[in-house]
Enzyme design. Structure first.
Site, PDB file in Angstrom:
ATOM      1  N   ASP A  26      79.107 -50.301  46.762  1.00 43.08           N
ATOM      2  CA  ASP A  26      78.613 -51.534  47.129  1.00 43.08           C
ATOM      3  C   ASP A  26      77.170 -51.510  47.410  1.00 43.08           C
ATOM      4  O   ASP A  26      76.611 -50.694  47.566  1.00 43.08           O
ATOM      5  CB  ASP A  26      79.216 -51.827  48.633  1.00 43.08           C
ATOM      6  CG  ASP A  26      79.162 -53.242  49.195  1.00 43.08           C
ATOM      7  OD1 ASP A  26      78.946 -54.363  48.309  1.00 43.08           O
ATOM      8  OD2 ASP A  26      79.275 -53.721  50.128  1.00 43.08           O
TER       9      ASP A  26
ATOM     10  N   ARG B 247      83.907 -52.241  56.510  1.00 43.48           N
ATOM     11  CA  ARG B 247      85.247 -52.550  56.403  1.00 43.48           C
ATOM     12  C   ARG B 247      85.877 -51.645  55.296  1.00 43.48           C
ATOM     13  O   ARG B 247      84.925 -51.130  54.200  1.00 43.48           O
ATOM     14  CB  ARG B 247      85.347 -54.097  56.229  1.00 43.48           C
ATOM     15  CG  ARG B 247      84.526 -54.567  55.223  1.00 43.48           C
ATOM     16  CD  ARG B 247      84.855 -56.092  55.076  1.00 43.48           C
ATOM     17  NE  ARG B 247      83.628 -56.632  54.190  1.00 43.48           N
ATOM     18  CZ  ARG B 247      82.493 -57.373  54.612  1.00 43.48           C
ATOM     19  NH1 ARG B 247      82.565 -57.692  55.843  1.00 43.48           N
ATOM     20  NH2 ARG B 247      81.695 -57.871  53.678  1.00 43.48           N
TER      21      ARG B 247
ATOM     22  N   GLU C 134      90.028 -58.903  43.709  1.00 42.05           N
ATOM     23  CA  GLU C 134      89.258 -60.167  43.905  1.00 42.05           C
ATOM     24  C   GLU C 134      87.805 -60.339  43.554  1.00 42.05           C
ATOM     25  O   GLU C 134      87.447 -61.689  43.349  1.00 42.05           O
ATOM     26  CB  GLU C 134      88.931 -60.124  45.624  1.00 42.05           C
ATOM     27  CG  GLU C 134      90.107 -60.328  46.420  1.00 42.05           C
ATOM     28  CD  GLU C 134      91.264 -59.015  46.524  1.00 42.05           C
ATOM     29  OE1 GLU C 134      90.810 -57.777  46.357  1.00 42.05           O
ATOM     30  OE2 GLU C 134      92.366 -59.169  46.657  1.00 42.05           O
ATOM     31  N   ASN C 135      87.629 -59.411  42.654  1.00 44.15           N
ATOM     32  CA  ASN C 135      86.072 -59.391  42.128  1.00 44.15           C
ATOM     33  C   ASN C 135      86.249 -60.305  40.675  1.00 44.15           C
ATOM     34  O   ASN C 135      85.273 -60.987  40.178  1.00 44.15           O
ATOM     35  CB  ASN C 135      85.645 -58.167  41.482  1.00 44.15           C
ATOM     36  CG  ASN C 135      85.117 -57.224  42.718  1.00 44.15           C
ATOM     37  OD1 ASN C 135      85.123 -56.065  42.751  1.00 44.15           O
ATOM     38  ND2 ASN C 135      84.504 -57.874  43.755  1.00 44.15           N
TER      39      ASN C 135
ATOM     40  N   GLU D  97      88.759 -39.594  56.849  1.00 41.85           N
ATOM     41  CA  GLU D  97      87.416 -39.520  57.608  1.00 41.85           C
ATOM     42  C   GLU D  97      86.508 -40.583  56.934  1.00 41.85           C
ATOM     43  O   GLU D  97      86.449 -40.789  56.015  1.00 41.85           O
ATOM     44  CB  GLU D  97      86.541 -38.460  57.869  1.00 41.85           C
ATOM     45  CG  GLU D  97      87.456 -37.274  58.722  1.00 41.85           C
ATOM     46  CD  GLU D  97      87.679 -37.576  60.089  1.00 41.85           C
ATOM     47  OE1 GLU D  97      86.920 -38.586  60.534  1.00 41.85           O
ATOM     48  OE2 GLU D  97      88.646 -37.278  60.667  1.00 41.85           O
TER      49      GLU D  97
ATOM     50  N   SER E 270      87.534 -55.084  42.245  1.00 45.26           N
ATOM     51  CA  SER E 270      88.644 -55.298  43.007  1.00 45.26           C
ATOM     52  C   SER E 270      89.719 -56.349  42.284  1.00 45.26           C
ATOM     53  O   SER E 270      88.920 -57.023  41.448  1.00 45.26           O
ATOM     54  CB  SER E 270      88.457 -55.366  44.401  1.00 45.26           C
ATOM     55  OG  SER E 270      87.979 -56.933  44.441  1.00 45.26           O
TER      56      SER E 270
END
Ligand code: FPP
Length: 244
Positions: A24, A197, A71-72, A210, A69
């Site tokens: 990102d 997120r 959604e991309n 983690e 993704s």
């Protein structure tokens, strides 16, 4: 280049077996430099190559990155095309070097929506990967965590209906229906780029991972950033719901 001190520190630390990264910040990295977003993706793809090499060198067994993704597809057509082109370039490069470097590569996601050229490259990387053991890079492409779980549930239901699976489905058994079948769960999930997120990434597999978040944008994420994330990972107490 890590100095001896850092290398010494790493020797005493546990290296996560499986690291997952949400790529990102490519767009913002480019915008800050007055460049088109696609320039950020090009540098981001190079960063992937550097980090994958570094992971292999320090003994990480699996690196899984979220590259595109489900959604991309909503992004502008030109940007989607540029990302697909970069993926094609890196998959082709992987095909050319996997045999030499004994690297395994797997694409996780809905392949049917990819171009025939990309699908052919994915088949080729799968075929080469079967011949080797050792470091494995996984690229999530047209991937969504809920979509993956839903597809797995549908496949299990179909197997059950046709008598190929029985009713006492276990967590391990269900995992075999996911794209990630055979891959251990991530130990460490890293998200650069400042958002905190999970964005539909490895929802099932990250149950006990983690999490490490950093404001560093993905194109600026170098080995020293990975060392920092691993140091934080080493400071965590993993109890898996139990007590120590
Ligand atoms: C997120 O940054 C990045 C992406 C959605 C695309 C990542 C894809 C590549 C780097 C292409 C090649 C990948 C590999 C693994 C070879 P963003 O565009 O959401 O950045 P922003 O949040 O700053 O806008």
């Amino acid at each position: 280049m890590p100095n001896n001190n850092q290398a010494g520190k790493r020797e005493n630390a546990r290296v996560p077996r499986h690291i997952a990264i949400i790529l990102d910040g490519n767009g913002r990295w480019a915008r800050k430099r007055g460049l088109p977003r696609t320039a950020g993706h090009a540098v981001g793809a190079e960063t992937f190559r550097k980090i994958a090499t570094y992971c292999r060198d320090i003994g990480v067994e699996y690196l899984t990155v979220y590259a595109f993704s489900t959604e991309n597809w909503k992004r502008p057509e030109g940007e989607v095309a540029a990302i697909m082109k970069l993926l094609g370039k890196y998959l082709q490069e992987a095909i050319d070097t996997m045999e030499r470097d004994h690297i395994r590569m797997k694409v996780l996601g809905g392949l049917e929506e990819l171009s025939p050229e990309l699908r052919a490259m994915v088949r080729k990387t799968d075929e080469i990967s079967q011949r080797y053991e050792g470091f494995q890079a996984n690229i999530c492409l047209n991937y969504g965590g809920r979509d993956e779980i839903l597809r797995a549930a549908r496949r299990y239901a179909a197997d059950y209906a046709e008598g190929r699976a029985d009713a006492d489905l276990t967590e391990e058994g269900f995992s075999e229906y996911l794209y990630s079948a055979g891959i251990p769960d991530p130990d460490l999930l890293i998200r650069p780029g400042g958002e905190v997120r999970i964005s539909n990434f490895l929802l099932w597999q990250c149950a006990y991972a983690e999490f490490y978040f950093t404001d560093v944008l993905w194109p600026d994420f170098g080995p020293e950033e990975l060392d920092k994330a691993i140091a934080v990972f080493n400071s965590r107490d993993r109890r898996y719901g139990g007590v120590k």
